[in-house]
Design an enzyme around this catalytic site. Sequence first.
Site, PDB file in Angstrom:
ATOM      1  N   GLY A  49      25.505  44.631  46.797  1.00  0.00           N
ATOM      2  CA  GLY A  49      26.407  44.235  47.871  1.00  0.00           C
ATOM      3  C   GLY A  49      27.465  43.236  47.462  1.00  0.00           C
ATOM      4  CG  HIS A  50      28.514  39.205  45.682  1.00  0.00           C
ATOM      5  ND1 HIS A  50      29.033  38.627  44.549  1.00  0.00           N
ATOM      6  CD2 HIS A  50      28.967  38.460  46.711  1.00  0.00           C
ATOM      7  CE1 HIS A  50      29.740  37.562  44.876  1.00  0.00           C
ATOM      8  NE2 HIS A  50      29.713  37.436  46.182  1.00  0.00           N
ATOM      9  CG  PHE A  51      32.276  41.887  45.784  1.00  0.00           C
ATOM     10  CD1 PHE A  51      32.149  41.536  47.116  1.00  0.00           C
ATOM     11  CD2 PHE A  51      32.575  40.895  44.867  1.00  0.00           C
ATOM     12  CE1 PHE A  51      32.364  40.225  47.533  1.00  0.00           C
ATOM     13  CE2 PHE A  51      32.779  39.588  45.276  1.00  0.00           C
ATOM     14  CZ  PHE A  51      32.668  39.244  46.610  1.00  0.00           C
TER      15      PHE A  51
END
Length: 151
Positions: A49-51
């Site tokens: 999720g990052h990124f």
Amino acid sequence: MAAMEQAEIQSLLPHRYPFLLVDRIKELEPDRRIVGIKNVTVNEPFFQGHFPGRPVMPGVLIIEAMAQVGGVLAFKSAAPTCKPVVYLTGIDGAKFRKPVVPGDQLRFEVDVLKKRPPFWKMQAKAFVDDELVCEAEVTAMVTEEKSARSE
């Protein structure tokens, strides 16, 4: 002091995967200085999720890794008769200079600035190769583990 591998680090720190962010200790001078390593791999759970498509290690996790290395220093500096617990109590002057990406090896250099029990103030720096990527002053409180209350 000689290097420390994963098993000994896990015997000191309460953190476990995916939150144990120290892979190895390369140098340690009790009450003074420590050098630790974190190998950053593409399969770290935070990269999902990052990124997506452009993975960057979150700065807060770099700070947490520096604090964990400082925690190892505090544990190894404690009197052998006590079982210390280390709590992060402050972060000052944090600066992020360059993104950390999969394939990087973070080297953390943590030096004690001041020690007045139960508080420790440490200067922490993170490097990739010889380039400074993050720095901060980290404050921690070292106390003895309390036994669990019986009910």
